[in-house]
Design a protein around this motif. Structure first.
Motif, PDB file in Angstrom:
ATOM      1  N   PHE A   1       0.826  -1.210   0.000  1.00  0.00           N
ATOM      2  CA  PHE A   1       0.000   0.000   0.000  1.00  0.00           C
ATOM      3  C   PHE A   1       0.860   1.260   0.000  1.00  0.00           C
ATOM      4  O   PHE A   1       0.662   2.188   0.792  1.00  0.00           O
ATOM      5  CB  PHE A   1      -0.961   0.004   1.198  1.00  0.00           C
ATOM      6  CG  PHE A   1      -1.864  -1.198   1.242  1.00  0.00           C
ATOM      7  CD1 PHE A   1      -2.969  -1.304   0.399  1.00  0.00           C
ATOM      8  CD2 PHE A   1      -1.586  -2.250   2.108  1.00  0.00           C
ATOM      9  CE1 PHE A   1      -3.793  -2.412   0.435  1.00  0.00           C
ATOM     10  CE2 PHE A   1      -2.402  -3.364   2.148  1.00  0.00           C
ATOM     11  CZ  PHE A   1      -3.511  -3.455   1.305  1.00  0.00           C
ATOM     12  N   LEU A   2       1.830   1.277  -0.913  1.00  0.00           N
ATOM     13  CA  LEU A   2       2.738   2.407  -1.063  1.00  0.00           C
ATOM     14  C   LEU A   2       2.702   2.881  -2.506  1.00  0.00           C
ATOM     15  O   LEU A   2       2.243   2.166  -3.404  1.00  0.00           O
ATOM     16  CB  LEU A   2       4.172   2.001  -0.706  1.00  0.00           C
ATOM     17  CG  LEU A   2       4.444   1.519   0.722  1.00  0.00           C
ATOM     18  CD1 LEU A   2       5.854   0.946   0.811  1.00  0.00           C
ATOM     19  CD2 LEU A   2       4.254   2.654   1.708  1.00  0.00           C
ATOM     20  N   VAL A   3       3.196   4.086  -2.752  1.00  0.00           N
ATOM     21  CA  VAL A   3       3.360   4.528  -4.139  1.00  0.00           C
ATOM     22  C   VAL A   3       4.642   3.909  -4.679  1.00  0.00           C
ATOM     23  O   VAL A   3       5.580   3.606  -3.918  1.00  0.00           O
ATOM     24  CB  VAL A   3       3.421   6.065  -4.237  1.00  0.00           C
ATOM     25  CG1 VAL A   3       2.125   6.675  -3.750  1.00  0.00           C
ATOM     26  CG2 VAL A   3       4.601   6.627  -3.466  1.00  0.00           C
ATOM     27  N   GLU A   4       4.707   3.721  -5.978  1.00  0.00           N
ATOM     28  CA  GLU A   4       5.841   3.023  -6.580  1.00  0.00           C
ATOM     29  C   GLU A   4       7.150   3.775  -6.358  1.00  0.00           C
ATOM     30  O   GLU A   4       8.207   3.153  -6.190  1.00  0.00           O
ATOM     31  CB  GLU A   4       5.600   2.814  -8.075  1.00  0.00           C
ATOM     32  CG  GLU A   4       6.598   1.870  -8.729  1.00  0.00           C
ATOM     33  CD  GLU A   4       6.194   1.486 -10.135  1.00  0.00           C
ATOM     34  OE1 GLU A   4       7.048   0.935 -10.855  1.00  0.00           O
ATOM     35  OE2 GLU A   4       5.031   1.746 -10.520  1.00  0.00           O
ATOM     36  N   GLY A   5       7.102   5.105  -6.341  1.00  0.00           N
ATOM     37  CA  GLY A   5       8.310   5.882  -6.104  1.00  0.00           C
ATOM     38  C   GLY A   5       8.929   5.587  -4.750  1.00  0.00           C
ATOM     39  O   GLY A   5      10.164   5.551  -4.606  1.00  0.00           O
ATOM     40  N   THR A   6       8.088   5.377  -3.745  1.00  0.00           N
ATOM     41  CA  THR A   6       8.594   5.044  -2.409  1.00  0.00           C
ATOM     42  C   THR A   6       9.269   3.684  -2.418  1.00  0.00           C
ATOM     43  O   THR A   6      10.328   3.488  -1.802  1.00  0.00           O
ATOM     44  CB  THR A   6       7.444   5.059  -1.384  1.00  0.00           C
ATOM     45  OG1 THR A   6       6.846   6.351  -1.359  1.00  0.00           O
ATOM     46  CG2 THR A   6       7.951   4.710   0.013  1.00  0.00           C
ATOM     47  N   VAL A   7       8.673   2.736  -3.131  1.00  0.00           N
ATOM     48  CA  VAL A   7       9.268   1.401  -3.232  1.00  0.00           C
ATOM     49  C   VAL A   7      10.629   1.480  -3.921  1.00  0.00           C
ATOM     50  O   VAL A   7      11.601   0.847  -3.484  1.00  0.00           O
ATOM     51  CB  VAL A   7       8.340   0.440  -3.992  1.00  0.00           C
ATOM     52  CG1 VAL A   7       9.052  -0.889  -4.268  1.00  0.00           C
ATOM     53  CG2 VAL A   7       7.070   0.203  -3.207  1.00  0.00           C
ATOM     54  N   LYS A   8      10.720   2.278  -4.993  1.00  0.00           N
ATOM     55  CA  LYS A   8      11.998   2.435  -5.690  1.00  0.00           C
ATOM     56  C   LYS A   8      13.058   2.973  -4.751  1.00  0.00           C
ATOM     57  O   LYS A   8      14.226   2.553  -4.799  1.00  0.00           O
ATOM     58  CB  LYS A   8      11.834   3.368  -6.890  1.00  0.00           C
ATOM     59  CG  LYS A   8      11.057   2.769  -8.052  1.00  0.00           C
ATOM     60  CD  LYS A   8      10.953   3.750  -9.207  1.00  0.00           C
ATOM     61  CE  LYS A   8      10.187   3.155 -10.374  1.00  0.00           C
ATOM     62  NZ  LYS A   8      10.051   4.133 -11.495  1.00  0.00           N
ATOM     63  N   ALA A   9      12.675   3.895  -3.882  1.00  0.00           N
ATOM     64  CA  ALA A   9      13.632   4.449  -2.914  1.00  0.00           C
ATOM     65  C   ALA A   9      14.079   3.379  -1.926  1.00  0.00           C
ATOM     66  O   ALA A   9      15.273   3.281  -1.608  1.00  0.00           O
ATOM     67  CB  ALA A   9      13.001   5.624  -2.176  1.00  0.00           C
ATOM     68  N   TYR A  10      13.138   2.556  -1.452  1.00  0.00           N
ATOM     69  CA  TYR A  10      13.494   1.460  -0.538  1.00  0.00           C
ATOM     70  C   TYR A  10      14.459   0.481  -1.215  1.00  0.00           C
ATOM     71  O   TYR A  10      15.438   0.037  -0.613  1.00  0.00           O
ATOM     72  CB  TYR A  10      12.241   0.704  -0.088  1.00  0.00           C
ATOM     73  CG  TYR A  10      11.449   1.387   0.999  1.00  0.00           C
ATOM     74  CD1 TYR A  10      12.071   1.948   2.103  1.00  0.00           C
ATOM     75  CD2 TYR A  10      10.064   1.448   0.924  1.00  0.00           C
ATOM     76  CE1 TYR A  10      11.329   2.564   3.110  1.00  0.00           C
ATOM     77  CE2 TYR A  10       9.310   2.060   1.926  1.00  0.00           C
ATOM     78  CZ  TYR A  10       9.955   2.616   3.010  1.00  0.00           C
ATOM     79  OH  TYR A  10       9.221   3.220   3.997  1.00  0.00           O
ATOM     80  N   VAL A  11      14.156   0.143  -2.455  1.00  0.00           N
ATOM     81  CA  VAL A  11      15.001  -0.800  -3.196  1.00  0.00           C
ATOM     82  C   VAL A  11      16.403  -0.224  -3.374  1.00  0.00           C
ATOM     83  O   VAL A  11      17.415  -0.893  -3.125  1.00  0.00           O
ATOM     84  CB  VAL A  11      14.385  -1.139  -4.568  1.00  0.00           C
ATOM     85  CG1 VAL A  11      15.365  -1.966  -5.407  1.00  0.00           C
ATOM     86  CG2 VAL A  11      13.077  -1.900  -4.392  1.00  0.00           C
TER      87      VAL A  11
END
Length: 216
Positions: free
Chosen positions: A180-190
């Motif tokens: 339940f996150l925006v994809e940009g946040t996931v990219k930052a985590y990755v």
């Protein structure tokens, strides 16, 4: 359209792969190479999204070409396509930063899935290769698991959760939906996880996730 460079020293193999990809509608072979040196030069000139490399080629093999591409075209994702599934090839390809590893005897849909995954920054191993990797990891020494678990302590709880989902083969978009996150946040985590763990790409991240026990 996903732009692909195809490198294989056998013209008939190149023709067969091109015929498969031409039918997809979203994947385009923009250049072909018969050896590793030519593949590197064409990648430098055309900047494809994905380089599909045979491991055994004259002058410079696929592993050597992938190593050079990390230096001259780091934005190009590499997928290995080969007849050989020996563990040393698999290990060398994954350690070298490949985003995918396929067998020529595999299903054509695996080829399409691997290219699409690589273009999205995800990882893909053909089922037979994934099975061998998982077997090797699950049967590995406890010391390796201990080291992996110590390494992931560098990550935040969210980053560890993302690492586990990478290990499960999810793309950024799928991880975003799951968490339940925006994809940009996931990219930052990755990106943060790969940097902190000193990993080249998502395949290495997936292997570490298995070693650390983050993937069921």
């Amino acid at each position: 359209m996903i732009r692909v460079l195809l490198a294989d020293d056998e013209a008939m193999v190149r023709a067969g792969v091109r015929a498969i990809l031409d039918k997809t509608g979203d994947i385009e072979v923009i250049a072909e190479a018969g050896d590793g040196h030519e593949a590197v030069e064409l990648c430098r000139a055309h900047r494809p999204d994905v380089a599909l490399l045979d491991i055994r080629m004259p002058r410079l093999d696929g592993l050597g070409a992938a190593a050079e591409l990390r230096q001259v075209a780091p934005d190009v994702s590499v997928v290995m396509l080969t007849t050989f599934s020996e563990d040393e090839y698999i290990t060398a390809a994954l350690d070298g930063g490949a985003s995918g590893f396929l067998l020529k005897s595999g299903d054509p849909y695996e080829l399409m899935a691997a290219i699409r995954a690589a273009e999205q920054g995800a990882a893909f191993l053909s089922p037979r290769i994934a099975h061998r990797v998982i077997q090797r990891l699950s049967g590995g020494p406890a010391a390796r698991q201990k080291v992996a678990r110590e390494r992931i302590t560098l990550l935040s709880p969210r980053e560890r959760e993302v690492l586990g989902l990478i290990g499960a083969g999810l793309s950024n978009a799928e991880i975003a939906a799951r968490m339940f996150l925006v994809e940009g946040t996931v990219k930052a985590y990755v990106s943060n996880a790969l940097t902190r763990l000193e990993l080249k790409n998502r395949v290495q991240a997936a292997v570490l996730a298995y070693e650390a026990g983050l993937v069921p």
